[in-house]
Design a protein around this motif. Structure first.
Motif, PDB file in Angstrom:
ATOM      1  N   ASN A 164       0.811  -1.218   0.000  1.00 34.65           N
ATOM      2  CA  ASN A 164       0.000   0.000   0.000  1.00 34.65           C
ATOM      3  C   ASN A 164       0.844   1.268   0.000  1.00 34.65           C
ATOM      4  OD1 ASN A 164      -2.591  -1.310   0.158  1.00 34.65           O
ATOM      5  ND2 ASN A 164      -2.128  -1.789   2.301  1.00 34.65           N
ATOM      6  N   ILE A 165       2.138   1.120   0.251  1.00 30.21           N
ATOM      7  CA  ILE A 165       3.038   2.272   0.320  1.00 30.21           C
ATOM      8  C   ILE A 165       3.666   2.515  -1.052  1.00 30.21           C
ATOM      9  CG2 ILE A 165       5.090   3.246   1.407  1.00 30.21           C
ATOM     10  CD1 ILE A 165       4.526   1.468   3.833  1.00 30.21           C
ATOM     11  N   HIS A 166       3.534   3.756  -1.521  1.00 29.90           N
ATOM     12  CA  HIS A 166       4.088   4.138  -2.821  1.00 29.90           C
ATOM     13  C   HIS A 166       5.089   5.275  -2.661  1.00 29.90           C
ATOM     14  CE1 HIS A 166       0.102   2.288  -3.637  1.00 29.90           C
ATOM     15  NE2 HIS A 166       0.770   1.705  -4.628  1.00 29.90           N
ATOM     16  N   ASP A 167       5.761   5.578  -3.740  1.00 29.51           N
ATOM     17  CA  ASP A 167       6.794   6.608  -3.711  1.00 29.51           C
ATOM     18  C   ASP A 167       6.230   7.935  -3.197  1.00 29.51           C
ATOM     19  OD1 ASP A 167       9.588   7.241  -4.388  1.00 29.51           O
ATOM     20  OD2 ASP A 167       8.683   8.680  -5.765  1.00 29.51           O
ATOM     21  N   GLY A 168       6.922   8.529  -2.219  1.00 24.44           N
ATOM     22  CA  GLY A 168       6.523   9.818  -1.678  1.00 24.44           C
ATOM     23  C   GLY A 168       5.485   9.766  -0.582  1.00 24.44           C
ATOM     24  N   ASP A 169       4.994   8.572  -0.237  1.00 26.38           N
ATOM     25  CA  ASP A 169       3.950   8.458   0.783  1.00 26.38           C
ATOM     26  C   ASP A 169       4.493   8.766   2.172  1.00 26.38           C
ATOM     27  OD1 ASP A 169       2.019   7.819  -1.033  1.00 26.38           O
ATOM     28  OD2 ASP A 169       1.857   5.704  -0.487  1.00 26.38           O
ATOM     29  N   ASP A 170       3.564   9.072   3.077  1.00 27.98           N
ATOM     30  CA  ASP A 170       3.875   9.290   4.483  1.00 27.98           C
ATOM     31  C   ASP A 170       3.353   8.103   5.289  1.00 27.98           C
ATOM     32  OD1 ASP A 170       5.012  11.827   4.025  1.00 27.98           O
ATOM     33  OD2 ASP A 170       3.031  12.764   4.042  1.00 27.98           O
ATOM     34  N   VAL A 171       4.197   7.575   6.166  1.00 27.32           N
ATOM     35  CA  VAL A 171       3.874   6.400   6.972  1.00 27.32           C
ATOM     36  C   VAL A 171       4.135   6.737   8.434  1.00 27.32           C
ATOM     37  CG1 VAL A 171       4.416   3.972   7.418  1.00 27.32           C
ATOM     38  CG2 VAL A 171       4.470   4.864   5.066  1.00 27.32           C
ATOM     39  N   LEU A 172       3.252   6.282   9.309  1.00 27.71           N
ATOM     40  CA  LEU A 172       3.372   6.537  10.741  1.00 27.71           C
ATOM     41  C   LEU A 172       3.920   5.305  11.445  1.00 27.71           C
ATOM     42  CD1 LEU A 172       2.656   8.410  13.217  1.00 27.71           C
ATOM     43  CD2 LEU A 172       0.436   7.224  13.264  1.00 27.71           C
ATOM     44  N   LEU A 173       4.843   5.516  12.377  1.00 31.23           N
ATOM     45  CA  LEU A 173       5.358   4.435  13.213  1.00 31.23           C
ATOM     46  C   LEU A 173       5.397   4.912  14.663  1.00 31.23           C
ATOM     47  CD1 LEU A 173       6.802   1.765  13.888  1.00 31.23           C
ATOM     48  CD2 LEU A 173       8.956   2.839  13.185  1.00 31.23           C
ATOM     49  N   ILE A 174       4.682   4.220  15.545  1.00 32.45           N
ATOM     50  CA  ILE A 174       4.741   4.530  16.970  1.00 32.45           C
ATOM     51  C   ILE A 174       5.781   3.610  17.591  1.00 32.45           C
ATOM     52  CG2 ILE A 174       3.469   4.789  19.119  1.00 32.45           C
ATOM     53  CD1 ILE A 174       2.514   6.560  16.738  1.00 32.45           C
ATOM     54  N   SER A 175       6.788   4.211  18.227  1.00 34.28           N
ATOM     55  CA  SER A 175       7.923   3.421  18.682  1.00 34.28           C
ATOM     56  C   SER A 175       8.325   3.788  20.102  1.00 34.28           C
ATOM     57  CB  SER A 175       9.086   3.597  17.701  1.00 34.28           C
ATOM     58  OG  SER A 175      10.068   2.604  17.907  1.00 34.28           O
ATOM     59  N   HIS A 176       9.552   3.424  20.462  1.00 35.25           N
ATOM     60  CA  HIS A 176      10.036   3.488  21.836  1.00 35.25           C
ATOM     61  C   HIS A 176      11.366   4.222  21.897  1.00 35.25           C
ATOM     62  CE1 HIS A 176       6.952   0.476  22.879  1.00 35.25           C
ATOM     63  NE2 HIS A 176       7.193   0.032  21.659  1.00 35.25           N
ATOM     64  N   ALA A 177      11.720   4.682  23.097  1.00 37.37           N
ATOM     65  CA  ALA A 177      12.886   5.560  23.230  1.00 37.37           C
ATOM     66  C   ALA A 177      14.152   4.945  22.653  1.00 37.37           C
ATOM     67  CB  ALA A 177      13.092   5.922  24.702  1.00 37.37           C
ATOM     68  N   ASN A 178      14.508   3.741  23.126  1.00 39.70           N
ATOM     69  CA  ASN A 178      15.750   3.157  22.640  1.00 39.70           C
ATOM     70  C   ASN A 178      15.655   2.700  21.190  1.00 39.70           C
ATOM     71  OD1 ASN A 178      17.141   3.624  25.011  1.00 39.70           O
ATOM     72  ND2 ASN A 178      18.016   1.573  25.080  1.00 39.70           N
ATOM     73  N   ALA A 179      14.434   2.408  20.730  1.00 43.06           N
ATOM     74  CA  ALA A 179      14.263   2.078  19.316  1.00 43.06           C
ATOM     75  C   ALA A 179      14.550   3.302  18.446  1.00 43.06           C
ATOM     76  CB  ALA A 179      12.853   1.561  19.060  1.00 43.06           C
ATOM     77  N   VAL A 180      14.036   4.465  18.878  1.00 46.89           N
ATOM     78  CA  VAL A 180      14.316   5.700  18.145  1.00 46.89           C
ATOM     79  C   VAL A 180      15.809   6.000  18.179  1.00 46.89           C
ATOM     80  CG1 VAL A 180      13.878   8.179  18.009  1.00 46.89           C
ATOM     81  CG2 VAL A 180      12.010   6.624  18.603  1.00 46.89           C
TER      82      VAL A 180
END
Length: 221
Positions: A164-180
């Motif tokens: 579903n992701i194409h060139d130029g798309d925006d994707v959200l990821l909810i993550s964690h401190a050490n992961a970031v």
């Protein structure tokens, strides 16, 4: 096949009770505090007009709750539900899960003459801090840097292979401190300070393609 590049907006989850109590929280599942919920809502307001083609989060309560708050407040016809994956959890701290943060990193670093997390990362790296904690774990079940990235690379591949992701798309990821921190250390080309964790609800922007990741912004509040 054409190489696509998409924008990955990485949000650290809202504040949890373990954040308040200053405890290590990798696979532990402390819920959001009231401040954590309101902080996630403020982040949601900033992202409300952004169209997310896809959304991802780990299978922890704090990440899923933060994702729900952000997607529920979105007005740009974004995806309604995140894809949830254990690949996207933060580091597993093994024996030290839920332990006092400073005491845990002291146990990891003191045998090497480095009594704090900041000392370890400043002299070596975040990856070395993971390795030291695994050494200190009497069960040796905390994730090493190699074990952590073997899992997280599967998480990144999961996102990259989303049709579903194409060139130029925006994707959200909810993550964690050490992961970031791990993403920024690995792909930030040394431009960012990874000795201090990003704020709860903060935003880090990555550009992701099939063969590379680039850090564009880090810890935006």
């Amino acid at each position: 096949m054409d190489v696509i590049t998409f924008n990955l907006y990485v949000v650290r989850h809202g504040q949890t009770y373990f954040n308040v109590y200053n405890r290590l929280q990798g696979w532990s599942d402390a819920p959001l505090t009231d401040k954590g919920i309101s902080g996630a809502e403020k982040t949601a307001e900033k992202l409300a007009n952004m169209h997310f083609t896809a959304a991802y989060c780990s299978d922890t309560t704090r990440a899923m709750k933060t994702a729900k708050i952000i997607l529920d407040k979105n007005t740009a016809d974004s995806v309604k539900e995140p894809t949830v994956s254990s690949y996207l959890r933060g580091e597993f701290y093994g024996y030290y899960e839920g332990s006092d943060l400073e005491q845990s990193w002291y146990a990891a670093g003191a045998p090497h003459g480095l009594p704090t997390f900041k000392d370890i990362v400043s002299k070596y790296s975040l990856g070395k801090a993971m390795d030291f904690l695994k050494e200190a774990d009497p069960f040796h079940q905390a994730e090493s840097n190699e074990e952590y990235w073997k899992r997280w690379d599967q998480g990144l591949d999961l996102i990259r292979k989303d049709k579903n992701i194409h060139d130029g798309d925006d994707v959200l990821l909810i993550s964690h401190a050490n992961a970031v921190l791990g993403l920024v250390e690995r792909f930030g080309e040394g431009k960012y300070d990874v000795t201090e964790p990003p704020a709860n609800g903060s935003l880090t922007k990555l550009e992701v393609s099939d063969d590379q990741v680039k850090v564009v912004d880090y810890n935006i509040q």
